[in-house]
Write an enzyme that holds these catalytic residues in place. Structure first.
Site, PDB file in Angstrom:
ATOM      1  N   HIS B  64       3.877  -2.638   5.116  1.00  0.00           N
ATOM      2  CA  HIS B  64       2.851  -1.593   5.183  1.00  0.00           C
ATOM      3  C   HIS B  64       2.376  -1.478   6.633  1.00  0.00           C
ATOM      4  O   HIS B  64       2.274  -2.485   7.348  1.00  0.00           O
ATOM      5  CB  HIS B  64       1.679  -1.922   4.249  1.00  0.00           C
ATOM      6  CG  HIS B  64       1.965  -1.582   2.808  1.00  0.00           C
ATOM      7  ND1 HIS B  64       1.296  -2.154   1.753  1.00  0.00           N
ATOM      8  CD2 HIS B  64       2.861  -0.697   2.261  1.00  0.00           C
ATOM      9  CE1 HIS B  64       1.766  -1.640   0.617  1.00  0.00           C
ATOM     10  NE2 HIS B  64       2.720  -0.777   0.896  1.00  0.00           N
ATOM     11  N   ASP B  66      -0.306  -1.114   8.277  1.00  0.00           N
ATOM     12  CA  ASP B  66      -1.415  -1.885   8.858  1.00  0.00           C
ATOM     13  C   ASP B  66      -1.036  -3.328   9.171  1.00  0.00           C
ATOM     14  O   ASP B  66      -1.844  -4.068   9.724  1.00  0.00           O
ATOM     15  CB  ASP B  66      -2.662  -1.817   7.950  1.00  0.00           C
ATOM     16  CG  ASP B  66      -2.398  -2.284   6.523  1.00  0.00           C
ATOM     17  OD1 ASP B  66      -1.300  -1.998   5.993  1.00  0.00           O
ATOM     18  OD2 ASP B  66      -3.284  -2.922   5.928  1.00  0.00           O
ATOM     19  N   HIS B  67       0.201  -3.710   8.843  1.00  0.00           N
ATOM     20  CA  HIS B  67       0.666  -5.067   9.158  1.00  0.00           C
ATOM     21  C   HIS B  67       1.795  -5.069  10.193  1.00  0.00           C
ATOM     22  O   HIS B  67       2.220  -6.135  10.624  1.00  0.00           O
ATOM     23  CB  HIS B  67       1.132  -5.775   7.875  1.00  0.00           C
ATOM     24  CG  HIS B  67       0.014  -6.007   6.901  1.00  0.00           C
ATOM     25  ND1 HIS B  67      -0.523  -7.247   6.665  1.00  0.00           N
ATOM     26  CD2 HIS B  67      -0.714  -5.136   6.149  1.00  0.00           C
ATOM     27  CE1 HIS B  67      -1.523  -7.141   5.782  1.00  0.00           C
ATOM     28  NE2 HIS B  67      -1.652  -5.870   5.446  1.00  0.00           N
TER      29      HIS B  67
END
Lengths: 314, 314
Positions: B64, B66-67
Site C-alpha cells: 500500500h 503509505d508504506h
C-alpha cells in the site's frame, strides 16, 4: 481576484530538514494550479491550507525525481478522499510511462480519470486555456527535456464609464458592442470606445523557470509571452551562488546571478528564487548575488505566498 | 549495545500536518533497519539524525502506498550522495514490479545494486541473519499480502567468571570450550559451564505488526518467536479507537484494544502504537483504550525513540 504564488518546496535534488523537493501552487482566482510535485507535496499542501479538491491541473517541468515523486501519494490521497473529478496533467512525454505504471500498479487505488497531455514544443506555445487564464509552455535547457510554464490572465471585458451611460443614453446593444472594444456608429456621431469605456484591471502574468541553465532566448520568450508589458512575477531556479558557477554549468543549472539577469532582461516586477543546493545552509549569498543585479528579488521559503495584487485602472 | 525503535511516521493512509506515512527504524548496535518507507521517509530520517549510509536493509510490510512511496526518493538520494554499497530489500513479491519499474525508470539515477528478496511465508520463518541479530517474517491479516517482522538478538557467547580463571588455572583451550557452553573434562574433575560462566546479557527482541486485523495465532507466533521469554517491544498498528471497531474490521485493521490484547497475550514488555487514522486529532482515546487492557502502552509520535536497555546479567 487572487493571483498568488505559493512555494511548497525549495530544495533541489537533495532535500534537507527545512527544504522539501520542488512543488508550487499558482492560485488564479478560484483555481489552484500545481507546478511540479516532489516528495511530500501532499503534506506541504495541507500545511499551506490548500484544498486538494480545487487542484484539477498539474504541470510537470521534467521527470527528475525531486519534481515528480510526490504525485503517486497525492493522487492516492485524492482518491481516498472520494474524488471523482478528473485530474489533468501536463508534462514531457517521458512522464507518461511513470503515470501509466502508477495507475496500473495502484489499480482501484485511483478512482477518478487522470488525463495526461504530453508537452512537446520547440518554442513558446499555448498549452491550455480556462475562462480567465491562458497557460503557455516553453522549453528550458536542462540535462533532460524540461519545460517552463507561463500563466497569463486574459484581457478583461471593458467597463462602460457610468457617467457616459446617461450622457449618451446608451442602449444595451450599444453597451455590449462597446464592451467588446468596438466603436458604435450613430446617425449623428460615432461613440468612441476610448472615451466611453475603460479596462477594469491590468491582466497579471507569472513565469515558472525550473530547472534550467541560462540561455539568451529565455528572456526574449518571456518578453513575448508577457506581450512586452511587465512580467509581474518570475520564479527562476537558483541552485547555486556565484562561487559555484562552474558546478551550475556542469549540471545544467543556474546561479542566482543568472536568474537575476533573466529577470532584468525580461522586465520582471519581482523575482522569486528557489531550488537551492543542499550545500547552502542559508540563502544569504544567493540573495546577495541576485539583488546586486536585480533588487526586487526574494528567496522563497516553504509556505511563502507571493501575492500579485490586481491593478484597478478606473 | 543500542537496541532501539524510532518512529518516523505514525499516519495511516492519509497523512496529516503532524503525521507522516509509515516508516520506522530499528537500531541494533551499529545497524539501522528501515521498516516500511512511506512518502517523506528521507526527510524524517534527516530530522531524526539517522545516517543513510548505515541503512543497508529495508523491510516492506505490504505494497500500500503509505508504506512504499518514499522508497524511490530515498534510493535516489542515497545514489546522489555517492552510495556504491548494495541495498537489500525484503517484502512481498508484489513489491518487485514497483522496484523494477523505478530502477529502470531512474536508469543511472541509482548507481548501486538493489537486491530484492521476496517474502512468502505461511508461518513465522527465518528471513535473514547478521552477526548479532536474526530476523524473521510472519504473515499478517490485511486486505493484501502483508508481513510482520521479528528481530531477535542472538544468544551471546558466555563469559568466564574472572575469579574462576585463577582458581582453576584455566587454559585458553578450556576457556574457549566453556564460552561455547561445553563442560571440560579434566583428569580429576569436570569443569561445569554453570559454575564457571555466566550469560553477559539477555538477548532483546522486537516485533513489528502493521497493517493487520487481530487474529488469534498472532500472539502464539510472537510467543514462539520470543522463545517464550519476554517480548521486549511490540509495535502494533492501532488505526482506530474502540468507537470505530466496525470500521477496523471492515478495513482489515486493528483497534487500540486489539493491539493491547495481543501485547497482553504475548507477554510484551512494552507496546508502542501507531498508524492512526486521520479522523483522530489526538491519540488520547487510543491510549486510554489500550492502557485499560495493557498499561505499558505508548502512543508513538514522529521522531520518538523507544530504547530497550541491555540487561546485564553479571
Amino acid at each position: 481576484m487572487t493571483f498568488s504564488f505559493t512555494t511548497l518546496g525549495t530544495a533541489s535534488a537533495l532535500p534537507t530538514v527545512e527544504r522539501y523537493p520542488s512543488a508550487h501552487i499558482l492560485t488564479v482566482r478560484e483555481r489552484f494550479f500545481l507546478i511540479d510535485c516532489g516528495e511530500g507535496t501532499q503534506i506541504q499542501l495541507k500545511r499551506a491550507g490548500i484544498s486538494f479538491t480545487r487542484i484539477d491541473n498539474i504541470f510537470i517541468s521534467h521527470v527528475h525525481g525531486d519534481h515528480i515523486f510526490g504525485l503517486p501519494g497525492l493522487l492516492s490521497t485524492m482518491s481516498l478522499m472520494g474524488r471523482t473529478a478528473p485530474v489533468f496533467i501536463y508534462g514531457p512525454s517521458a512522464f507518461k510511462p511513470y503515470l501509466d505504471f502508477f495507475i496500473s500498479y495502484l489499480g482501484d487505488g485511483i478512482a477518478f480519470p487522470v488525463n495526461f497531455t504530453p508537452v512537446s514544443y520547440k518554442e513558446p506555445s499555448m498549452l491550455v486555456e480556462f475562462n480567465n487564464v491562458e497557460i503557455f509552455a516553453f522549453p528550458l535547457r536542462h540535462k533532460i527535456e524540461t519545460y517552463g510554464y507561463f500563466f497569463r490572465e486574459k484581457e478583461p471585458a471593458l467597463n462602460i464609464r457610468k457617467e457616459k451611460i446617461e450622457a449618451y443614453n446608451l442602449t444595451y446593444y450599444e453597451m455590449a458592442r462597446l464592451k467588446e472594444g468596438r466603436n458604435v456608429e450613430r446617425e449623428d456621431c460615432v461613440l468612441q470606445v476610448e472615451e466611453l469605456t475603460y479596462k477594469p484591471y491590468e491582466p497579471r502574468c507569472f513565469a515558472y523557470c525550473s530547472d534550467t541553465m541560462p540561455f539568451a532566448k529565455l528572456a526574449d520568450w518571456l518578453c513575448e509571452l508577457s506581450q512586452y508589458r511587465k512580467l509581474d512575477l518570475l520564479y527562476h531556479e537558483a541552485t547555486y551562488d556565484a562561487s559555484d558557477k562552474e558546478l551550475a554549468r556542469k549540471h545544467f543549472h543556474s546561479t542566482a546571478a543568472d536568474a537575476a539577469e533573466c529577470a532584468l532582461k525580461c522586465h520582471a516586477g519581482k523575482l522569486v528564487l528557489g531550488h537551492y543546493s543542499s550545500r547552502y545552509r542559508n540563502t544569504d549569498k544567493i540573495l546577495e548575488d541576485a539583488r546586486a543585479v536585480f533588487p526586487e528579488t526574494y528567496c522563497a521559503k516553504e509556505g511563502d505566498v507571493f501575492d500579485i495584487p490586481v491593478s484597478r485602472l478606473l
